[in-house]
Design a protein around this motif. Structure first.
Motif, short mmCIF file in Angstrom:
data_model
loop_
_atom_site.label_atom_id
_atom_site.label_comp_id
_atom_site.label_asym_id
_atom_site.label_seq_id
_atom_site.Cartn_x
_atom_site.Cartn_y
_atom_site.Cartn_z
N VAL A 71 53.54 46.80 -88.45
CA VAL A 71 52.15 46.95 -88.01
C VAL A 71 51.26 47.14 -89.23
O VAL A 71 51.50 48.02 -90.06
CB VAL A 71 51.98 48.14 -87.05
N ILE A 72 50.24 46.31 -89.34
CA ILE A 72 49.25 46.44 -90.41
C ILE A 72 48.04 47.21 -89.89
O ILE A 72 47.51 48.07 -90.58
CB ILE A 72 48.82 45.05 -90.93
N SER A 73 47.61 46.88 -88.67
CA SER A 73 46.43 47.52 -88.10
C SER A 73 46.51 47.51 -86.58
O SER A 73 47.00 46.56 -85.98
CB SER A 73 45.17 46.79 -88.55
N GLY A 100 41.61 42.64 -74.56
CA GLY A 100 41.48 44.02 -75.00
C GLY A 100 42.08 44.24 -76.37
O GLY A 100 42.16 43.33 -77.19
N ARG A 101 42.54 45.46 -76.58
CA ARG A 101 43.04 45.87 -77.89
C ARG A 101 44.25 45.04 -78.32
O ARG A 101 45.06 44.63 -77.49
CB ARG A 101 43.43 47.34 -77.82
N ALA A 102 44.36 44.86 -79.64
CA ALA A 102 45.46 44.08 -80.20
C ALA A 102 45.87 44.67 -81.54
O ALA A 102 45.10 45.38 -82.18
CB ALA A 102 45.05 42.62 -80.36
N PHE A 103 47.09 44.36 -81.95
CA PHE A 103 47.64 44.86 -83.20
C PHE A 103 47.90 43.69 -84.15
O PHE A 103 48.37 42.64 -83.72
CB PHE A 103 48.97 45.58 -82.97
N LEU A 104 47.66 43.91 -85.44
CA LEU A 104 47.96 42.92 -86.47
C LEU A 104 49.30 43.28 -87.09
O LEU A 104 49.51 44.41 -87.53
CB LEU A 104 46.87 42.91 -87.53
N PHE A 105 50.23 42.32 -87.13
CA PHE A 105 51.57 42.50 -87.67
C PHE A 105 51.80 41.56 -88.85
O PHE A 105 51.30 40.44 -88.86
CB PHE A 105 52.63 42.17 -86.61
N SER A 106 52.61 42.02 -89.80
CA SER A 106 52.95 41.17 -90.94
C SER A 106 54.05 40.17 -90.59
O SER A 106 54.12 39.10 -91.20
CB SER A 106 53.38 42.03 -92.13
N LYS A 119 49.61 36.09 -90.72
CA LYS A 119 49.87 37.31 -89.95
C LYS A 119 49.79 37.02 -88.45
O LYS A 119 49.32 35.97 -88.04
CB LYS A 119 48.86 38.41 -90.32
N PHE A 120 50.23 37.99 -87.65
CA PHE A 120 50.35 37.81 -86.21
C PHE A 120 49.55 38.85 -85.44
O PHE A 120 49.58 40.03 -85.79
CB PHE A 120 51.82 37.93 -85.79
N ILE A 121 48.87 38.40 -84.40
CA ILE A 121 48.20 39.30 -83.46
C ILE A 121 49.04 39.36 -82.19
O ILE A 121 49.38 38.33 -81.61
CB ILE A 121 46.79 38.78 -83.10
N PHE A 122 49.40 40.59 -81.80
CA PHE A 122 50.03 40.82 -80.50
C PHE A 122 49.06 41.63 -79.66
O PHE A 122 48.57 42.67 -80.10
CB PHE A 122 51.35 41.60 -80.64
N GLU A 123 48.78 41.15 -78.46
CA GLU A 123 47.90 41.88 -77.56
C GLU A 123 48.64 43.08 -77.01
O GLU A 123 49.80 42.97 -76.59
CB GLU A 123 47.42 40.97 -76.45
N LYS A 124 47.99 44.23 -77.02
CA LYS A 124 48.63 45.49 -76.59
C LYS A 124 49.18 45.38 -75.17
O LYS A 124 50.25 45.92 -74.87
CB LYS A 124 47.63 46.64 -76.69
N LEU A 125 48.47 44.71 -74.29
CA LEU A 125 48.92 44.58 -72.89
C LEU A 125 50.16 43.69 -72.74
O LEU A 125 50.78 43.70 -71.69
CB LEU A 125 47.79 44.00 -72.02
#
Length: 106
Positions: free
Chosen positions: A25-27, A35-41, A93-99
């Protein structure tokens, strides 16, 4: 005796296929489509779809949707190219949606 615990993971919300490590997890301050999402390396057990230009909150990017390799649930996207210099750090990088993801081994 200490209990052995594996790495903290994120899994597909639909089939529980492991898709990324918590350490990648980067951010957690990103916005996805839902909605909210996380940035992954890094990501694993995913399929990267075709590239397309998309106008996002931070400007124009070339992205590709990412899906679970097992159940084909769309989980987010991969940043292929950022057109603005300040956004170049997102490339690859990759975005995964929190949901769309769940925690495992927490």
């Amino acid at each position: 005796m200490a209990e052995l615990v594996g790495p903290r993971l994120y899994s597909c919300c639909n089939c529980r296929n492991h898709v990324s490590l918590h350490d990648d997890v980067i951010s957690k301050a990103f916005q996805g489509r839902h909605g909210r999402a996380f940035l992954f390396s890094h990501a694993m057990n995913i399929v990267v779809g075709p590239k397309e230009d998309r106008n996002l909150t931070t400007g124009l990017h070339t992205v590709a949707d990412i899906s679970c390799a097992d159940c084909q649930e769309v989980l987010g996207w991969k940043y292929e190219r950022a057109y603005e210099a300040s956004q170049k750090y997102k490339e690859g990088k990759f975005i995964f949606e929190k949901l769309k993801i769940v925690k495992e081994n927490w």
